[in-house]
Write an enzyme that holds these catalytic residues in place. Structure first.
Site, PDB file in Angstrom:
ATOM      1  N   CYS A   1       7.308  34.354  42.235  1.00 28.03           N
ATOM      2  CA  CYS A   1       7.342  34.395  43.398  1.00 28.03           C
ATOM      3  C   CYS A   1       8.572  34.017  44.365  1.00 28.03           C
ATOM      4  O   CYS A   1       8.656  32.408  44.219  1.00 28.03           O
ATOM      5  CB  CYS A   1       6.496  33.771  44.184  1.00 28.03           C
ATOM      6  SG  CYS A   1       6.239  34.380  45.639  1.00 28.03           S
TER       7      CYS A   1
ATOM      8  N   ARG B   1       4.212  47.471  44.263  1.00 31.33           N
ATOM      9  CA  ARG B   1       4.708  48.545  45.613  1.00 31.33           C
ATOM     10  C   ARG B   1       4.184  49.756  45.812  1.00 31.33           C
ATOM     11  O   ARG B   1       3.589  51.007  46.674  1.00 31.33           O
ATOM     12  CB  ARG B   1       6.053  48.041  45.736  1.00 31.33           C
ATOM     13  CG  ARG B   1       6.270  47.022  46.413  1.00 31.33           C
ATOM     14  CD  ARG B   1       7.725  46.742  46.295  1.00 31.33           C
ATOM     15  NE  ARG B   1       8.352  46.460  45.198  1.00 31.33           N
ATOM     16  CZ  ARG B   1       9.433  47.067  44.855  1.00 31.33           C
ATOM     17  NH1 ARG B   1      10.505  46.472  45.837  1.00 31.33           N
ATOM     18  NH2 ARG B   1      10.027  46.977  43.665  1.00 31.33           N
TER      19      ARG B   1
ATOM     20  N   ASN C   1       7.114  44.744  34.132  1.00 36.60           N
ATOM     21  CA  ASN C   1       6.216  45.081  35.512  1.00 36.60           C
ATOM     22  C   ASN C   1       8.214  45.503  36.317  1.00 36.60           C
ATOM     23  O   ASN C   1       8.978  45.034  35.784  1.00 36.60           O
ATOM     24  CB  ASN C   1       5.711  43.778  35.712  1.00 36.60           C
ATOM     25  CG  ASN C   1       6.120  44.115  37.828  1.00 36.60           C
ATOM     26  OD1 ASN C   1       6.876  43.161  38.239  1.00 36.60           O
ATOM     27  ND2 ASN C   1       5.497  44.519  38.559  1.00 36.60           N
ATOM     28  N   GLY C   2       7.915  46.165  37.299  1.00 38.00           N
ATOM     29  CA  GLY C   2       9.032  46.877  38.221  1.00 38.00           C
ATOM     30  C   GLY C   2       9.499  47.567  38.264  1.00 38.00           C
ATOM     31  O   GLY C   2       9.171  48.854  37.392  1.00 38.00           O
ATOM     32  N   ASP C   3       9.381  48.719  39.402  1.00 37.16           N
ATOM     33  CA  ASP C   3       9.914  49.771  40.094  1.00 37.16           C
ATOM     34  C   ASP C   3       9.491  51.023  39.224  1.00 37.16           C
ATOM     35  O   ASP C   3       9.290  51.858  38.819  1.00 37.16           O
ATOM     36  CB  ASP C   3      11.549  49.728  39.477  1.00 37.16           C
ATOM     37  CG  ASP C   3      12.116  49.144  40.578  1.00 37.16           C
ATOM     38  OD1 ASP C   3      11.015  48.908  41.973  1.00 37.16           O
ATOM     39  OD2 ASP C   3      13.774  48.744  40.294  1.00 37.16           O
TER      40      ASP C   3
HETATM   41  C1  FMN Z   1       3.371  42.707  49.572  1.00 29.75           C
HETATM   42  C2  FMN Z   1       3.977  42.025  48.020  1.00 29.75           C
HETATM   43  C3  FMN Z   1       3.086  40.616  47.481  1.00 29.75           C
HETATM   44  C4  FMN Z   1       3.224  40.175  45.928  1.00 29.75           C
HETATM   45  N1  FMN Z   1       2.616  38.927  45.980  1.00 29.75           N
HETATM   46  C5  FMN Z   1       2.087  38.635  44.943  1.00 29.75           C
HETATM   47  C6  FMN Z   1       1.781  37.419  44.531  1.00 29.75           C
HETATM   48  O1  FMN Z   1       0.224  36.806  44.945  1.00 29.75           O
HETATM   49  N2  FMN Z   1       1.798  36.934  42.720  1.00 29.75           N
HETATM   50  C7  FMN Z   1       2.925  37.397  42.363  1.00 29.75           C
HETATM   51  O2  FMN Z   1       3.333  37.414  41.113  1.00 29.75           O
HETATM   52  N3  FMN Z   1       3.775  38.645  42.588  1.00 29.75           N
HETATM   53  C8  FMN Z   1       3.431  39.132  43.195  1.00 29.75           C
HETATM   54  N4  FMN Z   1       4.099  40.047  44.113  1.00 29.75           N
HETATM   55  C9  FMN Z   1       5.087  41.052  43.469  1.00 29.75           C
HETATM   56  C10 FMN Z   1       4.778  41.825  42.319  1.00 29.75           C
HETATM   57  O3  FMN Z   1       3.480  41.431  41.491  1.00 29.75           O
HETATM   58  C11 FMN Z   1       5.713  42.966  41.540  1.00 29.75           C
HETATM   59  O4  FMN Z   1       5.934  41.464  40.475  1.00 29.75           O
HETATM   60  C12 FMN Z   1       6.506  43.141  42.242  1.00 29.75           C
HETATM   61  O5  FMN Z   1       6.603  44.017  43.567  1.00 29.75           O
HETATM   62  C13 FMN Z   1       7.361  44.455  41.208  1.00 29.75           C
HETATM   63  O6  FMN Z   1       6.707  45.214  40.595  1.00 29.75           O
HETATM   64  P1  FMN Z   1       6.671  46.744  41.633  1.00 29.75           P
HETATM   65  O7  FMN Z   1       8.414  47.176  41.197  1.00 29.75           O
HETATM   66  O8  FMN Z   1       6.463  47.806  41.380  1.00 29.75           O
HETATM   67  O9  FMN Z   1       6.116  46.377  42.840  1.00 29.75           O
HETATM   68  C14 FMN Z   1       4.390  40.821  45.285  1.00 29.75           C
HETATM   69  C15 FMN Z   1       4.605  41.985  46.135  1.00 29.75           C
HETATM   70  C16 FMN Z   1       4.652  42.502  46.825  1.00 29.75           C
HETATM   71  C17 FMN Z   1       5.656  44.020  47.722  1.00 29.75           C
END
Ligand code: FMN
Length: 322
Positions: free
Chosen positions: A101, A224, A199-201
């Site tokens: 985070c 997301r 993970n990511g995008d």
């Molecule tokens: C609103 C929000 C809250 C998140 N909270 C956490 C969390 O509590 N723990 C964590 O490891 N990552 C958290 N993340 C990161 C996501 O788990 C993920 O790693 C990141 O969004 C990238 O993946 P994506 O591109 O599929 O969104 C958060 C992301 C967003 C957008």
């Protein structure tokens, strides 16, 4: 897919997201085919100092099994003690530690992605945690610019006893900007023997398949793109199984999902805990006329008005989609 003794029905996971992945949302994603969902992150300090609000994030139910709880902190001792309390109360199948985070609140405290600067502390946290709880421990990291150092951290996490690792291919400095690089997950997969989750995008059927193929990882995790769109898991699991894109009516699906979600929030007594309007607005992203619907939702007085505005704008009667 399997992580230590835990079997999952597939390899597409819902990412932990603070203020998003509450139990109603997780249940919907699981019903649509997410193989596992993690709780919102829980502060180990808050657990030890008995903050019931933070602690309640671990609430799950039988239908959700297998289920993961994510914890964050900066002290091996406090994280382990908090995890023990979580384990006794909620019996999760997985306990995940947050090393990713980038939020200022965590980083200034030396938690989350700040720990990537202290690989030895990451090692101590994972080791003490694995020695304390009987639940399998996993870790979720962001990456450093230096791929070799990132791979070393993944190696330390494995050596300390973790049984899987999730790699979000962005640095702390990037926050959510730029494109996630899956090169890191691909390299880490070659270097460790525990399962690796990329993970990511990952936003749709094609990016899901491409990421699995490119990285060779055991699984993928979606954040997301699933917000307000739990049906994405049905689409992706269908595509991964059949190679075919699922045909469906997006507007009807989103409306029905929003209604179900709002109903579940009421069931779990969470309507006053979440920001109802923004959660409802997520369900309208990407659909035609979404901006107008979001404006109407912003002015809605209660759940019924939210549902009415969405139904009216989408021209959807009281029916479930096929
Ligand atoms: C609103 C929000 C809250 C998140 N909270 C956490 C969390 O509590 N723990 C964590 O490891 N990552 C958290 N993340 C990161 C996501 O788990 C993920 O790693 C990141 O969004 C990238 O993946 P994506 O591109 O599929 O969104 C958060 C992301 C967003 C957008």
């Amino acid at each position: 897919m399997k992580i230590e003794k835990v079997h999952f029905p597939g390899n597409v996971f819902l990412a932990p997201m603070a203020n998003v992945t509450n139990i109603p949302f997780r249940l919907m994603c699981r019903n649509y085919g997410a193989s596992m969902a993690y709780s919102e992150m829980i502060s180990s300090d808050a657990v030890i100092h008995d903050s019931s609000k933070a602690f309640s994030r671990g609430l799950s139910c039988k239908n959700e099994k297998p289920f993961g709880i994510q914890i964050f902190g900066n002290s091996p001792d406090i994280i382990s003690k908090a995890a023990l309390k979580i384990e006794e109360t909620y019996q999760p199948d997985i306990i995940d530690v947050n090393f990713g985070c980038p939020a200022h609140l965590l980083v200034k405290d030396g938690s989350g992605s700040a720990l990537l600067r202290s690989p030895d502390l990451i090692y101590s946290i994972v080791k003490e945690l694995c020695e304390t709880v009987s639940t399998p421990v996993t870790a979720k990291i962001r990456v450093l610019k230096d791929i070799e150092r990132t791979v070393q951290i993944a190696g330390l996490i494995e050596k300390a006893g973790a049984c899987a690792i999730t790699v979000h291919g962005r640095t702390q400095q990037q926050h959510y900007a730029g494109k996630a690089s899956h090169e890191y997950a691909k390299r880490i997969k070659c270097e460790v023997t525990i399962p690796v989750i990329a993970n990511g995008d990952i936003i749709d059927e094609i990016s899901a398949k491409d990421t699995l193929e490119y990285t060779g990882c055991d699984g993928i995790m979606i954040g997301r793109a699933a917000m307000g769109n739990p049906f994405l898991f049905r689409r992706i699991s269908h595509y991964l199984k059949t190679g075919e894109i699922l045909d469906y009516n997006e507007c009807r699906q989103r409306t029905a999902d929003l209604e179900e979600y709002l109903g579940l929030l009421e069931k779990y007594d969470l309507t006053d805990t979440v920001n109802l309007r923004s959660h409802a607005q997520w369900f309208t992203k990407g659909i035609r006329g979404g901006k107008n619907i979001r404006n109407r939702i912003a002015d809605a007085k209660d759940i019924d008005e939210i549902i009415d505005s969405v139904r009216q704008m989408c021209g959807v009667a009281h029916e479930k989609p096929v």
